[in-house]
Each structure stands twice: as structure tokens, then as C-alpha cells.
Design an enzyme around this catalytic site. Structure first.
Site, mmCIF file in Angstrom:
data_model
loop_
_atom_site.group_PDB
_atom_site.id
_atom_site.type_symbol
_atom_site.label_atom_id
_atom_site.label_comp_id
_atom_site.label_asym_id
_atom_site.label_seq_id
_atom_site.Cartn_x
_atom_site.Cartn_y
_atom_site.Cartn_z
ATOM 1 C CB ALA A 161 -0.913 -0.011 1.223
ATOM 2 C CB CYS A 162 -0.130 4.748 -0.533
ATOM 3 S SG CYS A 162 0.470 6.422 -0.431
ATOM 4 N N PRO A 163 2.830 4.339 1.122
ATOM 5 C CG PRO A 163 4.685 5.384 2.141
ATOM 6 C CD PRO A 163 3.489 4.506 2.439
ATOM 7 C CG MET A 164 5.319 0.320 1.794
ATOM 8 S SD MET A 164 6.717 1.272 2.353
ATOM 9 C CE MET A 164 8.042 0.161 1.948
ATOM 10 C CG ASP A 192 -1.796 1.585 -3.940
ATOM 11 O OD1 ASP A 192 -3.007 1.660 -3.670
ATOM 12 O OD2 ASP A 192 -0.983 2.512 -3.773
#
Lengths: 75, 159
Positions: free
Chosen positions: A13-16, A40
């Protein structure tokens, strides 16, 4: 297309996705291509924007069954 | 290479969700090759608090503050829907399901990405927080330290 490295960011998920992309692209040479695979929904605009801002080139992008594939040529 | 851009975040809040937002933005900015600083003041300082119970010499008031404030982000309440502690439990469950990183992991990631974590010494004094209660490898400063980073920042946020 000659893919130098593939980053599997599925399920992240964000920010990964962007954080990992940035880290992985540091490992390849200028002109080589990194493939990023993400699920995502935000990564579509995130990776596109990041690539543009960081000066790399988004050579190709496709979406298949909710999975995004990005092909980034390192600047 | 062109000069690096800067992102500066003032983290004033001590709510789990707001701290999460701050650290996601910070980590995203670091991936954009920005120099990132998070200036922790007031309740935001609790993000940097160590989990273990330490008992440095404190006044009565300081002890009261220490008791009432969370030790680290994972013990923080939510800004909305706290529901006497059920809220944070529920959101953490949902986060896990969606693979969102817990705030404590985002803090570790921030360190890994060389984000500058700055603690405001003036508010540390007010809240009675001592250096040994906060994480190692952080920096300390005041308004001038923030302005020095902030004056040529591309992105400046107050959260």
C-alpha cells in the site's frame, strides 16, 4: 524490451510502491529498464508522477485484472 | 545534478491517524529525492517516545504528563472515532487487511531513508520529556532550526 530488473510490489500500500521503486532503480544503470508490478490503485498515478518528476522515462504501462505493470527507463 | 528539493513537516498532533499521514508524506517525499525534515513539537513529540518505561528525575507535574501521554505512536489515540480505545484497534485491523504499514514501521522507514527527525526542545521542557526518553539518533532544535530548513522548502506542512 530488455528488462534489467523486476520489482514485485503487489499487495503493498501507499507509500511503499514508490519507496521501493526509488530504492530499486538505484541498483540499475542509466538506460536500463525496471519493471514494477503493483496492485495499489493509486500506484497508477503515483508511479507515473514519480517517474516524470525524477527524470526517468515511463516507456510503457499496462493494466491486467487490477494489476499494474510499469516499465521505467532509468535516466 | 540539480539542487535537491526540500519537504518540511511540522508534526504538532499526537493522533495516530495524523502522525500516519505525516509519515506517509515524509516517506513519499524522500522517495522523490527531497531532503525531508519532520519537526516534532507538542503532542507530536510522543511519536519519538521510546516504548519502555523510563523514570528520569521529574517534577510532580512532569510525572503527571508522562503518565498521560502515549509512549510511542502505536499507543496514540485516533483524532476521530476513538470509541474508548476500540477505534485504534479497529483501524489497525483494517490497515493490516489492506497492507498499510503501521506508524512504527513508517518511523523506521523514515530513518532508513535519512529523513531528519527533529525534536523541539522548548516543548520537550514544557511536557517534561527528557532526551533519554526519546529515540536515539534524532536531532534537537528550536524554531530557528525549522526555519532554516523551511525557508527554502518546496513543501511545508503543519499537521
Amino acid at each position: 524490451m530488455n528488462i534489467e530488473k523486476t520489482l514485485d510490489a503487489k499487495g503493498l500500500a501507499c507509500p511503499m510502491p514508490v519507496v521501493r521503486t526509488k530504492k530499486t532503480i538505484d541498483d540499475i544503470e542509466s538506460g536500463q529498464i525496471l519493471e514494477v508490478i503493483a496492485t495499489d490503485a493509486g500506484s497508477k498515478s503515483d508511479i507515473t508522477a514519480w517517474t516524470k518528476s525524477s527524470g526517468h522515462e515511463l516507456v510503457d504501462m499496462k493494466e491486467e485484472d487490477g494489476v499494474f505493470y510499469f516499465y521505467i527507463k532509468k535516466a | 545534478m540539480s539542487e535537491r528539493k526540500k519537504t518540511n513537516i511540522i508534526l504538532f498532533s499526537g493522533d495516530y491517524d495524523k502522525v500516519m499521514a505525516a509519515y506517509i508524506i515524509a516517506n513519499g517525499a524522500a522517495a522523490y529525492d527531497h531532503d525531508v525534515t519532520i519537526f516534532h513539537t507538542f503532542w507530536g513529540l510522543n511519536t519519538l517516545r521510546k516504548d519502555e518505561k523510563l523514570q528520569p528525575k521529574k517534577s510532580f507535574m512532569e510525572k503527571m504528563f508522562a503518565k498521560m501521554m502515549p509512549r510511542g505512536a502505536e499507543k496514540m489515540p485516533l483524532s476521530k472515532m476513538q470509541f474508548l480505545g476500540m477505534g485504534p484497534k479497529m483501524i489497525k485491523k483494517v490497515m493490516k487487511k489492506h497492507n498499510a504499514m503501521p506508524v512504527s514501521d513508517l518511523v523506521d522507514l523514515a530513518k532508513e531513508q535519512d529523513i531528519k527527525l527533529l525534536a523541539c526542545t522548548m516543548t520537550m521542557d514544557l511536557l517534561g520529556l527528557k532526551k533519554e526518553e526519546l529515540m536515539d539518533n534524532i536531532e534537537y532544535g528550536g524554531v530557528a532550526a525549522y526555519i532554516a530548513d523551511g525557508e527554502d522548502g518546496t513543501i511545508n506542512l503543519f499537521i
